[in-house]
Enzyme design. Structure first.
Site, PDB file in Angstrom:
ATOM      1  N   ASP A  41       0.845  -1.186   0.000  1.00 37.34           N
ATOM      2  CA  ASP A  41       0.000   0.000   0.000  1.00 37.34           C
ATOM      3  C   ASP A  41       0.886   1.244   0.000  1.00 37.34           C
ATOM      4  O   ASP A  41       1.985   1.255   0.543  1.00 37.34           O
ATOM      5  CB  ASP A  41      -0.992   0.011   1.164  1.00 37.34           C
ATOM      6  CG  ASP A  41      -0.352  -0.270   2.509  1.00 37.34           C
ATOM      7  OD1 ASP A  41       0.876  -0.254   2.600  1.00 37.34           O
ATOM      8  OD2 ASP A  41      -1.095  -0.502   3.471  1.00 37.34           O
ATOM      9  N   GLU A 128      -8.081   3.999  12.272  1.00 36.17           N
ATOM     10  CA  GLU A 128      -7.002   3.880  13.250  1.00 36.17           C
ATOM     11  C   GLU A 128      -6.833   5.131  14.094  1.00 36.17           C
ATOM     12  O   GLU A 128      -5.830   5.279  14.793  1.00 36.17           O
ATOM     13  CB  GLU A 128      -5.692   3.533  12.549  1.00 36.17           C
ATOM     14  CG  GLU A 128      -5.310   4.502  11.442  1.00 36.17           C
ATOM     15  CD  GLU A 128      -4.005   4.127  10.775  1.00 36.17           C
ATOM     16  OE1 GLU A 128      -2.961   4.179  11.465  1.00 36.17           O
ATOM     17  OE2 GLU A 128      -4.025   3.799   9.582  1.00 36.17           O
TER      18      GLU A 128
END
Length: 211
Positions: A41, A128
């Site tokens: 990613d 997150e």
């Protein structure tokens, strides 16, 4: 112990294993024969990437950042998307969810960023931050996104953040960040019993990615 991520820096050159059965919202294998394959990613911190070198290193798929909150659009995503597809990689996108703006606005921004791009992998919401609002905002984000799109959604989070989330999210695919390699399994939690993606390193390096 799991490492708490440092927001976008956490996404630099990360090594990810992806379960092919969850690879695509339309086709389970989508041209990748291996049951588990390696992906990376990337985000704006990585700039432009040499995807031919990435492909030649054995990487099969790339998730790239598309947006964050209700205002940020990754300036590299469009060109990186084109170049990754030209190199023969499977492509997906993620949105970094924040607690500072409406999750509905964030979902609309994300959808508008990716609706005209190739989506080989499930769109991902990166959860997150802002633990006090994360569960409610994640549910609202997904609900709004699904009003706009027939695409399924994957939830990215790290092991120690899962307790902040609602069990109803179990209906969505988990992409989990967990750097514990022995044993190489999903830690016990109250929501998910399996995962489609496992981010297993914060220090990986991949040819073609400079950050």
């Amino acid at each position: 112990n799991d490492t708490v991520p440092d927001i976008d820096k956490y996404f630099e050159n990360q090594n990810v294993s992806i379960d092919t059965s969850e690879c695509n919202f339309k086709s389970k294998t989508h041209g990748i024969s291996e049951p588990v394959f390696n992906g990376i990613d990337i985000s704006n911190y990585d700039g432009y990437v040499d995807f031919n070198a990435v492909k030649q290193s054995g990487i099969k798929a790339v998730y790239m950042k598309a947006s964050e909150s209700n205002y940020f659009i990754d300036p590299y995503a469009s060109e990186n998307s084109i170049n990754a597809k030209k190199a023969g990689l499977k492509v997906g996108y993620y949105h970094y969810l924040t607690g500072s703006s409406s999750p509905e606005e964030q979902a609309r921004l994300f959808y508008n960023c990716i609706k005209d791009k190739p989506n080989d992998l499930k769109p991902c919401v990166d959860v997150e931050s802002s633990p006090e609002t994360a569960s409610d905002y994640t549910i609202r984000f997904i609900n709004e996104f699904k009003k706009l799109s027939d695409m399924d959604v994957v939830v990215y989070t790290y092991s120690n953040f899962i307790p902040n989330l609602d069990p109803s999210l179990s209906q969505y695919t988990l992409w989990e960040a967990n750097y514990n390699k022995n044993p190489f399994v999903l830690p016990s939690n109250a929501i998910w019993t399996n995962r489609a993606g496992h981010q297993y390193s914060s220090t990986g390096t991949v040819p073609g990615v400079n950050a």
